[in-house]
Every structure is written in C-alpha cells, then in structure tokens.
Scaffold this motif. Structure first.
Motif, PDB file in Angstrom:
ATOM      1  N   MET A 121      -1.443  -6.439  -3.988  1.00  0.00           N
ATOM      2  CA  MET A 121      -1.879  -6.644  -2.600  1.00  0.00           C
ATOM      3  C   MET A 121      -0.759  -7.220  -1.745  1.00  0.00           C
ATOM      4  SD  MET A 121      -4.799  -5.370  -2.275  1.00  0.00           S
ATOM      5  CE  MET A 121      -5.040  -5.919  -0.607  1.00  0.00           C
ATOM      6  N   ALA A 122       0.061  -8.068  -2.322  1.00  0.00           N
ATOM      7  CA  ALA A 122       1.184  -8.644  -1.571  1.00  0.00           C
ATOM      8  C   ALA A 122       2.147  -7.553  -1.126  1.00  0.00           C
ATOM      9  CB  ALA A 122       1.909  -9.686  -2.418  1.00  0.00           C
ATOM     10  N   ILE A 123       2.444  -6.620  -2.012  1.00  0.00           N
ATOM     11  CA  ILE A 123       3.339  -5.520  -1.658  1.00  0.00           C
ATOM     12  C   ILE A 123       2.721  -4.656  -0.575  1.00  0.00           C
ATOM     13  CG2 ILE A 123       4.393  -3.383  -2.521  1.00  0.00           C
ATOM     14  CD1 ILE A 123       4.927  -4.922  -5.146  1.00  0.00           C
ATOM     15  N   ALA A 124       1.437  -4.328  -0.717  1.00  0.00           N
ATOM     16  CA  ALA A 124       0.764  -3.509   0.294  1.00  0.00           C
ATOM     17  C   ALA A 124       0.734  -4.220   1.645  1.00  0.00           C
ATOM     18  CB  ALA A 124      -0.650  -3.175  -0.162  1.00  0.00           C
ATOM     19  N   ASP A 125       0.479  -5.520   1.640  1.00  0.00           N
ATOM     20  CA  ASP A 125       0.410  -6.290   2.880  1.00  0.00           C
ATOM     21  C   ASP A 125       1.772  -6.355   3.577  1.00  0.00           C
ATOM     22  OD1 ASP A 125      -0.904  -8.074   4.790  1.00  0.00           O
ATOM     23  OD2 ASP A 125       0.296  -9.660   3.854  1.00  0.00           O
ATOM     24  N   PHE A 172      11.978  -4.340  -0.187  1.00  0.00           N
ATOM     25  CA  PHE A 172      11.328  -4.694  -1.452  1.00  0.00           C
ATOM     26  C   PHE A 172      12.342  -4.775  -2.584  1.00  0.00           C
ATOM     27  CE2 PHE A 172       7.270  -2.794   0.318  1.00  0.00           C
ATOM     28  CZ  PHE A 172       6.636  -4.019   0.426  1.00  0.00           C
ATOM     29  N   PHE A 173      13.220  -3.787  -2.680  1.00  0.00           N
ATOM     30  CA  PHE A 173      14.201  -3.799  -3.757  1.00  0.00           C
ATOM     31  C   PHE A 173      15.213  -4.927  -3.599  1.00  0.00           C
ATOM     32  CE2 PHE A 173      12.783   0.623  -4.568  1.00  0.00           C
ATOM     33  CZ  PHE A 173      12.474   0.456  -5.908  1.00  0.00           C
ATOM     34  N   ILE A 230       6.079  -2.992 -10.189  1.00  0.00           N
ATOM     35  CA  ILE A 230       5.056  -2.649  -9.196  1.00  0.00           C
ATOM     36  C   ILE A 230       5.698  -1.943  -8.008  1.00  0.00           C
ATOM     37  CG2 ILE A 230       3.268  -3.557  -7.658  1.00  0.00           C
ATOM     38  CD1 ILE A 230       2.867  -5.830  -9.676  1.00  0.00           C
ATOM     39  N   ILE A 231       6.873  -2.358  -7.614  1.00  0.00           N
ATOM     40  CA  ILE A 231       7.581  -1.712  -6.503  1.00  0.00           C
ATOM     41  C   ILE A 231       7.880  -0.254  -6.847  1.00  0.00           C
ATOM     42  CG2 ILE A 231       9.681  -1.701  -5.106  1.00  0.00           C
ATOM     43  CD1 ILE A 231       9.770  -4.755  -5.553  1.00  0.00           C
ATOM     44  N   LYS A 232       8.325  -0.006  -8.075  1.00  0.00           N
ATOM     45  CA  LYS A 232       8.640   1.358  -8.494  1.00  0.00           C
ATOM     46  C   LYS A 232       7.402   2.251  -8.425  1.00  0.00           C
ATOM     47  CE  LYS A 232      12.447  -0.092 -11.406  1.00  0.00           C
ATOM     48  NZ  LYS A 232      12.902  -0.307 -12.782  1.00  0.00           N
ATOM     49  N   GLN A 260       6.558   2.893  -4.764  1.00  0.00           N
ATOM     50  CA  GLN A 260       7.498   3.844  -4.156  1.00  0.00           C
ATOM     51  C   GLN A 260       7.137   5.270  -4.521  1.00  0.00           C
ATOM     52  OE1 GLN A 260      11.511   3.689  -5.642  1.00  0.00           O
ATOM     53  NE2 GLN A 260      12.356   4.563  -3.791  1.00  0.00           N
ATOM     54  N   LYS A 261       6.642   5.498  -5.721  1.00  0.00           N
ATOM     55  CA  LYS A 261       6.285   6.856  -6.147  1.00  0.00           C
ATOM     56  C   LYS A 261       5.058   7.395  -5.444  1.00  0.00           C
ATOM     57  CE  LYS A 261       8.265   6.441 -10.735  1.00  0.00           C
ATOM     58  NZ  LYS A 261       7.985   6.441 -12.175  1.00  0.00           N
ATOM     59  N   SER A 262       4.194   6.519  -4.955  1.00  0.00           N
ATOM     60  CA  SER A 262       2.945   6.982  -4.337  1.00  0.00           C
ATOM     61  C   SER A 262       3.107   7.353  -2.898  1.00  0.00           C
ATOM     62  CB  SER A 262       1.875   5.911  -4.445  1.00  0.00           C
ATOM     63  OG  SER A 262       2.278   4.726  -3.821  1.00  0.00           O
TER      64      SER A 262
END
Length: 59
Positions: free
Chosen positions: A12-16, A40-41, A52-54, A57-59
């Motif tokens: 959720m932190a990454i999405a936010d 992010f990277f 989780i970042i990887k 990124q793929k999605s």
C-alpha cells in the motif's frame, strides 16, 4: 524495523506514493510513471522493498 511492517502495508505504501507522484499537486505537476518508478529504485534499500517494487513495475 522494516521486518515489523506487514507485507500488505508495504504494498500500500508503494501504491500510495506512486499515486502521489503521478498526480497533479498545487505545488508541482504530475510526474510521468517511469519517473516515479526511478524514485522507487533510488530509495529501494532504505524506504521500499526491492522485490515489491519489481512486481509493481511489471504490472
């Protein structure tokens, strides 16, 4: 300390943050998605889980 954070909270932190970076703000324009991913990277070892970042990124 990062291990104490629930995996769903990490996702959720990454999405936010991605939403915040790619949205227009009163103080700046929206970033392009690839620019947000670069951020992010840059902080992947200290702020975000690299695995989780990887997946994000793929999605």
């Amino acid at each position: 300390m990062r291990s104490e954070i629930h995996p769903y909270a990490k996702i959720m932190a990454i999405a936010d943050v991605f939403d915040a970076l790619t949205s227009n703000r009163a103080y700046r324009g929206a970033m392009l998605p690839h620019e947000a991913i670069e951020i992010f990277f840059t902080g992947s070892d200290s702020h975000f889980e690299p695995e989780i970042i990887k997946v994000f990124q793929k999605s």
